[in-house]
Design a protein around this motif. Structure first.
Motif, PDB file in Angstrom:
ATOM      1  N   ARG A   1       0.837  -1.206   0.000  1.00 58.26           N
ATOM      2  CA  ARG A   1       0.000   0.000   0.000  1.00 58.26           C
ATOM      3  C   ARG A   1       0.868   1.251   0.000  1.00 58.26           C
ATOM      4  NH1 ARG A   1       1.127  -1.027   5.091  1.00 58.26           N
ATOM      5  NH2 ARG A   1       1.179   0.643   6.653  1.00 58.26           N
ATOM      6  N   LEU A   2       2.071   1.109   0.565  1.00 56.22           N
ATOM      7  CA  LEU A   2       2.957   2.260   0.688  1.00 56.22           C
ATOM      8  C   LEU A   2       3.532   2.655  -0.666  1.00 56.22           C
ATOM      9  CD1 LEU A   2       4.772   1.098   3.936  1.00 56.22           C
ATOM     10  CD2 LEU A   2       2.836   2.666   3.736  1.00 56.22           C
ATOM     11  N   ARG A   3       3.730   1.670  -1.534  1.00 53.44           N
ATOM     12  CA  ARG A   3       4.217   1.959  -2.881  1.00 53.44           C
ATOM     13  C   ARG A   3       3.097   2.588  -3.708  1.00 53.44           C
ATOM     14  NH1 ARG A   3       5.606  -3.019  -6.435  1.00 53.44           N
ATOM     15  NH2 ARG A   3       6.145  -3.775  -4.370  1.00 53.44           N
ATOM     16  N   ALA A   4       1.899   2.089  -3.521  1.00 58.56           N
ATOM     17  CA  ALA A   4       0.776   2.587  -4.306  1.00 58.56           C
ATOM     18  C   ALA A   4       0.392   4.003  -3.912  1.00 58.56           C
ATOM     19  CB  ALA A   4      -0.424   1.661  -4.129  1.00 58.56           C
ATOM     20  N   HIS A   5       0.689   4.366  -2.648  1.00 62.21           N
ATOM     21  CA  HIS A   5       0.243   5.666  -2.163  1.00 62.21           C
ATOM     22  C   HIS A   5       1.019   6.811  -2.800  1.00 62.21           C
ATOM     23  CE1 HIS A   5      -1.816   8.362   0.558  1.00 62.21           C
ATOM     24  NE2 HIS A   5      -0.661   8.902   0.886  1.00 62.21           N
ATOM     25  N   GLY A   6       2.262   6.557  -3.211  1.00 66.10           N
ATOM     26  CA  GLY A   6       3.057   7.638  -3.795  1.00 66.10           C
ATOM     27  C   GLY A   6       4.315   7.881  -2.998  1.00 66.10           C
ATOM     28  N   GLU A   7       4.945   9.015  -3.224  1.00 66.54           N
ATOM     29  CA  GLU A   7       6.266   9.252  -2.645  1.00 66.54           C
ATOM     30  C   GLU A   7       6.224  10.029  -1.334  1.00 66.54           C
ATOM     31  OE1 GLU A   7       8.695  11.093  -5.539  1.00 66.54           O
ATOM     32  OE2 GLU A   7       8.757   9.346  -6.847  1.00 66.54           O
ATOM     33  N   VAL A   8       5.096  10.648  -0.996  1.00 68.49           N
ATOM     34  CA  VAL A   8       5.035  11.465   0.219  1.00 68.49           C
ATOM     35  C   VAL A   8       3.848  11.031   1.080  1.00 68.49           C
ATOM     36  CG1 VAL A   8       4.789  13.796   1.128  1.00 68.49           C
ATOM     37  CG2 VAL A   8       6.058  13.418  -0.994  1.00 68.49           C
ATOM     38  N   GLY A   9       4.096  10.840   2.388  1.00 71.27           N
ATOM     39  CA  GLY A   9       3.021  10.513   3.309  1.00 71.27           C
ATOM     40  C   GLY A   9       2.580   9.060   3.216  1.00 71.27           C
ATOM     41  N   ASN A  10       1.565   8.725   3.986  1.00 67.67           N
ATOM     42  CA  ASN A  10       1.024   7.368   3.986  1.00 67.67           C
ATOM     43  C   ASN A  10      -0.481   7.448   4.212  1.00 67.67           C
ATOM     44  OD1 ASN A  10       0.321   6.869   6.984  1.00 67.67           O
ATOM     45  ND2 ASN A  10       2.385   7.750   7.074  1.00 67.67           N
TER      46      ASN A  10
ATOM     47  N   PHE B   1      17.995  -1.834  -3.973  1.00 70.98           N
ATOM     48  CA  PHE B   1      18.428  -0.454  -3.765  1.00 70.98           C
ATOM     49  C   PHE B   1      17.529   0.550  -4.481  1.00 70.98           C
ATOM     50  CE2 PHE B   1      22.083  -3.005  -2.795  1.00 70.98           C
ATOM     51  CZ  PHE B   1      22.749  -2.302  -1.801  1.00 70.98           C
ATOM     52  N   THR B   2      16.482   0.056  -5.127  1.00 70.42           N
ATOM     53  CA  THR B   2      15.590   0.934  -5.876  1.00 70.42           C
ATOM     54  C   THR B   2      14.241   1.064  -5.165  1.00 70.42           C
ATOM     55  OG1 THR B   2      14.464  -0.769  -7.188  1.00 70.42           O
ATOM     56  CG2 THR B   2      16.620  -0.041  -7.968  1.00 70.42           C
ATOM     57  N   SER B   3      13.477   2.091  -5.581  1.00 66.14           N
ATOM     58  CA  SER B   3      12.147   2.274  -4.992  1.00 66.14           C
ATOM     59  C   SER B   3      11.128   1.311  -5.588  1.00 66.14           C
ATOM     60  CB  SER B   3      11.671   3.720  -5.212  1.00 66.14           C
ATOM     61  OG  SER B   3      11.621   4.022  -6.602  1.00 66.14           O
ATOM     62  N   GLU B   4      11.539   0.521  -6.598  1.00 66.46           N
ATOM     63  CA  GLU B   4      10.622  -0.467  -7.181  1.00 66.46           C
ATOM     64  C   GLU B   4      10.363  -1.603  -6.208  1.00 66.46           C
ATOM     65  OE1 GLU B   4      11.597  -1.736 -11.180  1.00 66.46           O
ATOM     66  OE2 GLU B   4      12.785   0.066 -11.464  1.00 66.46           O
ATOM     67  N   ALA B   5      11.312  -1.870  -5.318  1.00 69.81           N
ATOM     68  CA  ALA B   5      11.131  -2.907  -4.299  1.00 69.81           C
ATOM     69  C   ALA B   5      10.756  -2.228  -2.985  1.00 69.81           C
ATOM     70  CB  ALA B   5      12.412  -3.709  -4.134  1.00 69.81           C
ATOM     71  N   ASP B   6      10.081  -2.977  -2.118  1.00 71.88           N
ATOM     72  CA  ASP B   6       9.657  -2.408  -0.833  1.00 71.88           C
ATOM     73  C   ASP B   6      10.720  -2.562   0.248  1.00 71.88           C
ATOM     74  OD1 ASP B   6       7.141  -1.695  -1.839  1.00 71.88           O
ATOM     75  OD2 ASP B   6       6.370  -3.724  -1.510  1.00 71.88           O
ATOM     76  N   ALA B   7      11.879  -3.148  -0.115  1.00 71.52           N
ATOM     77  CA  ALA B   7      12.884  -3.471   0.902  1.00 71.52           C
ATOM     78  C   ALA B   7      13.355  -2.235   1.677  1.00 71.52           C
ATOM     79  CB  ALA B   7      14.068  -4.163   0.242  1.00 71.52           C
ATOM     80  N   HIS B   8      13.475  -1.091   0.974  1.00 74.71           N
ATOM     81  CA  HIS B   8      14.021   0.102   1.643  1.00 74.71           C
ATOM     82  C   HIS B   8      13.109   0.612   2.759  1.00 74.71           C
ATOM     83  CE1 HIS B   8      11.398   3.142  -0.451  1.00 74.71           C
ATOM     84  NE2 HIS B   8      11.197   2.091  -1.215  1.00 74.71           N
TER      85      HIS B   8
END
Length: 337
Positions: free
Chosen positions: A28-37, A300-307
């Motif tokens: 859900r955090l990836r789908a929400h965008g780059e700022v906030g949750n 190391f990319t924002s495509e994965a949720d690992a960060h």
């Protein structure tokens, strides 16, 4: 001391898990965008289910359970990277309920928002002075701060606020200064060890975060192939995953024991709560980094949720004092001798 959850505790964990799996998957955090949750939408529903007042007395509108049940729920919040505002709501509701504020029912229902004020130097909560990092305080009506002497509840308008850029874009961060503001409510440590309760809940969030990172790494190691084999079959990767599993076991075992020690009012409960925050935060930091390593370049990319796991671990480390501060506190305790 029985270290295994009883039937009622198991039912609470199952209910929290079922809710979060359906309503708060990590992607859900990836789908929400780059700022906030988007997690503020969860608070009224968690309030309706009674999860925001687990450790508050029934006479004050809570469920009348202990720190053990709160810690079980916070472990699940950590696994799903739920916003740290859940900690703010829980602590703010406790302070407001103890003081009999009219805001208490709204906090318990999740219809009023609260943020965290994390000290950035000397502060006096009773006198309403000090400089803080305000975490998840945008849009919040109330802000809770705590130290070794107790916890205080302030209005957001009490702070002089400056914007600050957050490393974790999912969490709002500001710098807030108090200059003689009168707290709406103050809960003394002599009446309620809320500072140790906060450490326990942060430890539970960290333990859950470490577990989430472990699970993500192991799942990836099972399906990602190199040279025609899953990378989890290679010694370098399987050993890294095994080390992550050992760290999570140590983190959760100590946090669970500390929650029971706190619930039973043992003399070493403060020592155990501090120890749990140290071990669990360390596990979250190391597992967050290892998860990225297991994922390789895409980690190391924002495509994965690992960060997300590593960034959240760094935030949890800072709440209430980082690892160095907690180790210093531990060495100052009589139980350390």
């Amino acid at each position: 001391m029985d270290l295994l959850p009883n039937d009622e505790q198991t039912a609470i964990v199952d209910a929290v898990k079922e809710f979060l799996v359906g309503e708060a998957p990590v992607d859900r955090l990836r789908a929400h965008g780059e700022v906030g949750n988007p997690d503020a939408a969860l608070w009224p529903r968690l309030g309706e289910l009674g999860f925001l007042g687990l450790g508050i007395a029934e006479a004050q509108g809570g469920a009348g359970l202990s720190s053990a049940e709160e810690v079980l729920a916070f472990r699940e919040y950590g696994r799903h990277l739920i916003s740290p505002a859940i900690l703010a709501l829980t602590l703010a509701a406790r302070v407001a309920s103890a003081a009999g504020l009219l805001a208490a029912p709204e906090l318990l229902a999740g219809t009023m928002r609260a943020g965290l004020a994390n000290q950035r130097g000397p502060a006096d909560l009773r006198a309403g002075t000090g400089v803080f990092h305000l975490i998840e305080a945008k849009g919040a009506e109330l802000i809770v701060a705590w130290d070794e002497d107790g916890a205080a509840l302030f209005r957001r308008d009490d702070f002089t606020i400056e914007p600050v850029r957050s490393t974790d874009a999912l969490v709002s961060l500001e710098r807030g200064t108090l200059s003689g503001a009168q707290p709406l409510a103050y809960l003394s440590a002599a009446d309620d060890a809320i500072h140790d309760r906060a450490r326990l809940l942060i430890a539970a969030l960290a333990a859950g975060t470490a577990e989430g990172a472990r699970d993500m790494a192991v799942d990836y190691a099972k399906v990602r192939e190199q040279f025609g084999k899953p990378i989890g079959s290679f010694q370098a990767v399987k050993h890294r995953c095994a080390e992550m599993a050992i760290r999570t076991e140590a983190a959760w075992s100590l946090t669970a024991f500390a929650s029971l020690a706190f619930a039973l009012g043992r003399e070493d409960s403060a020592f155990m709560a501090t120890s749990a925050k140290i071990v669990a935060t360390d596990a979250a930091l190391k597992n967050g980094a290892s998860n990225i390593q297991v994922h390789g370049a895409i980690g190391f990319t924002s495509e994965a949720d690992a960060h997300h796991y590593l960034k959240r671990a760094h935030l949890l480390d800072q709440l209430g004092g980082d690892l160095r501060r907690q180790r210093e506190r531990l060495l100052d305790m009589p139980s350390a001798l």
